[in-house]
Design a protein around this motif. Sequence first.
Motif, PDB file in Angstrom:
ATOM      1  N   THR A 347     -18.735 -21.687 -39.956  1.00  0.00           N
ATOM      2  CA  THR A 347     -18.871 -22.693 -41.005  1.00  0.00           C
ATOM      3  C   THR A 347     -18.314 -24.004 -40.487  1.00  0.00           C
ATOM      4  O   THR A 347     -17.688 -24.050 -39.414  1.00  0.00           O
ATOM      5  N   SER A 348     -18.565 -25.081 -41.213  1.00  0.00           N
ATOM      6  CA  SER A 348     -18.039 -26.380 -40.804  1.00  0.00           C
ATOM      7  C   SER A 348     -17.795 -27.238 -42.038  1.00  0.00           C
ATOM      8  O   SER A 348     -18.230 -26.912 -43.144  1.00  0.00           O
ATOM      9  N   THR A 349     -17.092 -28.328 -41.805  1.00  0.00           N
ATOM     10  CA  THR A 349     -16.797 -29.266 -42.902  1.00  0.00           C
ATOM     11  C   THR A 349     -18.071 -29.869 -43.470  1.00  0.00           C
ATOM     12  O   THR A 349     -18.102 -30.279 -44.628  1.00  0.00           O
ATOM     13  N   LEU A 350     -19.146 -29.914 -42.679  1.00  0.00           N
ATOM     14  CA  LEU A 350     -20.410 -30.476 -43.165  1.00  0.00           C
ATOM     15  C   LEU A 350     -20.929 -29.694 -44.360  1.00  0.00           C
ATOM     16  O   LEU A 350     -21.374 -30.284 -45.355  1.00  0.00           O
ATOM     17  N   TYR A 351     -20.866 -28.360 -44.276  1.00  0.00           N
ATOM     18  CA  TYR A 351     -21.395 -27.530 -45.353  1.00  0.00           C
ATOM     19  C   TYR A 351     -20.622 -27.706 -46.646  1.00  0.00           C
ATOM     20  O   TYR A 351     -21.138 -27.411 -47.729  1.00  0.00           O
ATOM     21  N   HIS A 352     -19.383 -28.173 -46.547  1.00  0.00           N
ATOM     22  CA  HIS A 352     -18.534 -28.305 -47.728  1.00  0.00           C
ATOM     23  C   HIS A 352     -18.327 -29.764 -48.136  1.00  0.00           C
ATOM     24  O   HIS A 352     -17.513 -30.050 -49.017  1.00  0.00           O
ATOM     25  N   GLY A 353     -19.077 -30.672 -47.503  1.00  0.00           N
ATOM     26  CA  GLY A 353     -18.974 -32.087 -47.842  1.00  0.00           C
ATOM     27  C   GLY A 353     -17.616 -32.678 -47.531  1.00  0.00           C
ATOM     28  O   GLY A 353     -17.167 -33.591 -48.227  1.00  0.00           O
ATOM     29  N   LEU A 354     -16.964 -32.191 -46.462  1.00  0.00           N
ATOM     30  CA  LEU A 354     -15.593 -32.620 -46.166  1.00  0.00           C
ATOM     31  C   LEU A 354     -15.452 -33.175 -44.753  1.00  0.00           C
ATOM     32  O   LEU A 354     -14.372 -33.082 -44.156  1.00  0.00           O
ATOM     33  N   ASN A 355     -16.524 -33.745 -44.198  1.00  0.00           N
ATOM     34  CA  ASN A 355     -16.382 -34.428 -42.914  1.00  0.00           C
ATOM     35  C   ASN A 355     -15.367 -35.560 -43.043  1.00  0.00           C
ATOM     36  O   ASN A 355     -15.294 -36.224 -44.087  1.00  0.00           O
ATOM     37  N   HIS A 356     -14.592 -35.771 -41.974  1.00  0.00           N
ATOM     38  CA  HIS A 356     -13.577 -36.827 -42.015  1.00  0.00           C
ATOM     39  C   HIS A 356     -14.225 -38.163 -41.655  1.00  0.00           C
ATOM     40  O   HIS A 356     -14.864 -38.300 -40.608  1.00  0.00           O
ATOM     41  N   GLN A 357     -14.005 -39.170 -42.480  1.00  0.00           N
ATOM     42  CA  GLN A 357     -14.659 -40.460 -42.317  1.00  0.00           C
ATOM     43  C   GLN A 357     -13.744 -41.457 -41.593  1.00  0.00           C
ATOM     44  O   GLN A 357     -12.535 -41.493 -41.814  1.00  0.00           O
ATOM     45  N   ASP A 358     -14.358 -42.262 -40.715  1.00  0.00           N
ATOM     46  CA  ASP A 358     -13.706 -43.406 -40.068  1.00  0.00           C
ATOM     47  C   ASP A 358     -12.378 -43.042 -39.407  1.00  0.00           C
ATOM     48  O   ASP A 358     -11.325 -43.636 -39.680  1.00  0.00           O
ATOM     49  N   ALA A 359     -12.398 -42.065 -38.526  1.00  0.00           N
ATOM     50  CA  ALA A 359     -11.198 -41.692 -37.772  1.00  0.00           C
ATOM     51  C   ALA A 359     -10.867 -42.798 -36.772  1.00  0.00           C
ATOM     52  O   ALA A 359     -11.742 -43.259 -36.031  1.00  0.00           O
ATOM     53  N   GLN A 360      -9.605 -43.214 -36.752  1.00  0.00           N
ATOM     54  CA  GLN A 360      -9.183 -44.334 -35.922  1.00  0.00           C
ATOM     55  C   GLN A 360      -8.305 -43.866 -34.758  1.00  0.00           C
ATOM     56  O   GLN A 360      -7.639 -42.832 -34.840  1.00  0.00           O
ATOM     57  N   PRO A 361      -8.302 -44.634 -33.631  1.00  0.00           N
ATOM     58  CA  PRO A 361      -7.487 -44.252 -32.466  1.00  0.00           C
ATOM     59  C   PRO A 361      -6.006 -44.138 -32.812  1.00  0.00           C
ATOM     60  O   PRO A 361      -5.515 -44.762 -33.748  1.00  0.00           O
ATOM     61  N   ARG A 362      -5.316 -43.285 -32.029  1.00  0.00           N
ATOM     62  CA  ARG A 362      -3.875 -43.048 -32.160  1.00  0.00           C
ATOM     63  C   ARG A 362      -3.509 -42.451 -33.512  1.00  0.00           C
ATOM     64  O   ARG A 362      -2.436 -42.682 -34.048  1.00  0.00           O
ATOM     65  N   THR A 363      -4.431 -41.680 -34.088  1.00  0.00           N
ATOM     66  CA  THR A 363      -4.144 -40.912 -35.300  1.00  0.00           C
ATOM     67  C   THR A 363      -4.447 -39.447 -35.029  1.00  0.00           C
ATOM     68  O   THR A 363      -5.143 -39.113 -34.073  1.00  0.00           O
ATOM     69  N   THR A 364      -3.894 -38.579 -35.868  1.00  0.00           N
ATOM     70  CA  THR A 364      -4.133 -37.145 -35.770  1.00  0.00           C
ATOM     71  C   THR A 364      -4.721 -36.642 -37.078  1.00  0.00           C
ATOM     72  O   THR A 364      -4.208 -36.947 -38.155  1.00  0.00           O
ATOM     73  N   VAL A 365      -5.799 -35.890 -36.975  1.00  0.00           N
ATOM     74  CA  VAL A 365      -6.470 -35.322 -38.144  1.00  0.00           C
ATOM     75  C   VAL A 365      -6.272 -33.811 -38.120  1.00  0.00           C
ATOM     76  O   VAL A 365      -6.464 -33.172 -37.076  1.00  0.00           O
ATOM     77  N   ARG A 366      -5.872 -33.241 -39.239  1.00  0.00           N
ATOM     78  CA  ARG A 366      -5.675 -31.794 -39.327  1.00  0.00           C
ATOM     79  C   ARG A 366      -6.782 -31.173 -40.180  1.00  0.00           C
ATOM     80  O   ARG A 366      -7.062 -31.637 -41.289  1.00  0.00           O
ATOM     81  N   PHE A 367      -7.391 -30.125 -39.659  1.00  0.00           N
ATOM     82  CA  PHE A 367      -8.419 -29.390 -40.391  1.00  0.00           C
ATOM     83  C   PHE A 367      -7.901 -27.988 -40.702  1.00  0.00           C
ATOM     84  O   PHE A 367      -7.241 -27.365 -39.869  1.00  0.00           O
TER      85      PHE A 367
END
Length: 435
Positions: A347-367
């Motif tokens: 599965t992926s975030t796409l199927y659940h409408g939860l893609n992360h938008q506008d990720a910027q450099p020097r940040t960390t995203v947790r899934f």
Amino acid sequence: MSSDVAISIASISKRYEMYAQPKDRLLQFFSFGRRQFFQEFWALRDVSFSVGKGETIGILGRNGSGKSTLLQIIAGTLTPTVGEVRTTGVLAALLELGSGFNPEFTGRENVYLNGSILGLSKEAMDRSFDDIAAFADIGQHLDQPVRTYSSGMAVRLAFAVQACVKPDILIVDEALSVGDEKFQRKCFDYIEGLRENGCSVLLVTHSTATVEKFCQRGVLLHQGRMHGVGPAKEIVDQYHALLYSDERSYLRYLNQTARQSGETTVPVPGVADAGQAGGHDEPSGQGQLRAVIKGWEVCNADGETSEVFHSGGKATIRFDVDVLQPVKEMQAGILIRTIEGVSVFGTSTLYHGLNHQDAQPRTTVRFEFALELRLCQGAYFVTLSIAEAISHGDMSYLDRKTDVILLKINQMRLTGSGIAMLDVCVSAQLVEQAQ
């Protein structure tokens, strides 16, 4: 050389002479070194590392990076242009399918031929022959000419000969990839047994999962140079960074990581830091290393890190992504597979409408993916991946970590078999009375 070192590789380089046309070879011969009629190609440049006794090392790199050349030099079938290799004990090498086999000889005859090449007497091979035949498991084909063998049969016999002579050093170059999954498992179990008895193993493979599961350390080669040596997982991460980036962005990332760790990666001189002179970042684009999966874990219902679960139990798969370049829309996914490689669930975030938008450099995203493990008893592997969503159903991969999480599923009482543990209601009743 230390008594704890099985292989010592010191500043190995290998140069080939490339001639534009056949006559240039003759001109070169009669020039007596006064002129050069060829172009130099360095397959390896200044490669140095050591392998301890009982250690398993995986060598990774893109095609043409010099992996096979390095193994041939260690095995003694190639001579280095510069540098020295020293080994301790009996060395066995499986570099090509059926290397050393005479296609006109039978499998039995080739077993004894290979034994003599390894320096073993006929009496020693007589003692080992039954073990070799049992390991190869090719039946009556053992007394047929090797030219009649399939590629799988040839590699089974070749590996059986090399392994069953109990070498001190075993070198394997992608040969096991042609065997079926059962035979591959058998080979890796045997390699593990050899390693526990003090055998050192060098393994070249494109399977990062194999390196992480079976190797203590890894070596990364790129364009003939050694770009990293260290713990297997760290080298696999570096290899993924190389695979999913263009040349320039990978080298910048490599130097940046080398400064931070000072251990695993090998800095490459003359490559600029991330960003251009004056502090301006290079524009992001297709092929750049833009985001990297850096850490992951799986937790049980109590929030504790675990790899053992009961069928139907709750689990949370969590992983972090370091953003290096802007990503407009980031998609993350997981894939669960059996040991045999059969896909169980993805599965992926796409199927659940939860893609992360506008990720910027020097940040960390947790899934995080929370799910019920409705699986039958067994072992399963989880692959993690991130991609940039381009349009619905279309994406460009940014990073992938293959089979990095192990899930062991237990059942208190067996109520089913297979892969999926489905809810089922069972009934039994008498529908007709016998007269």
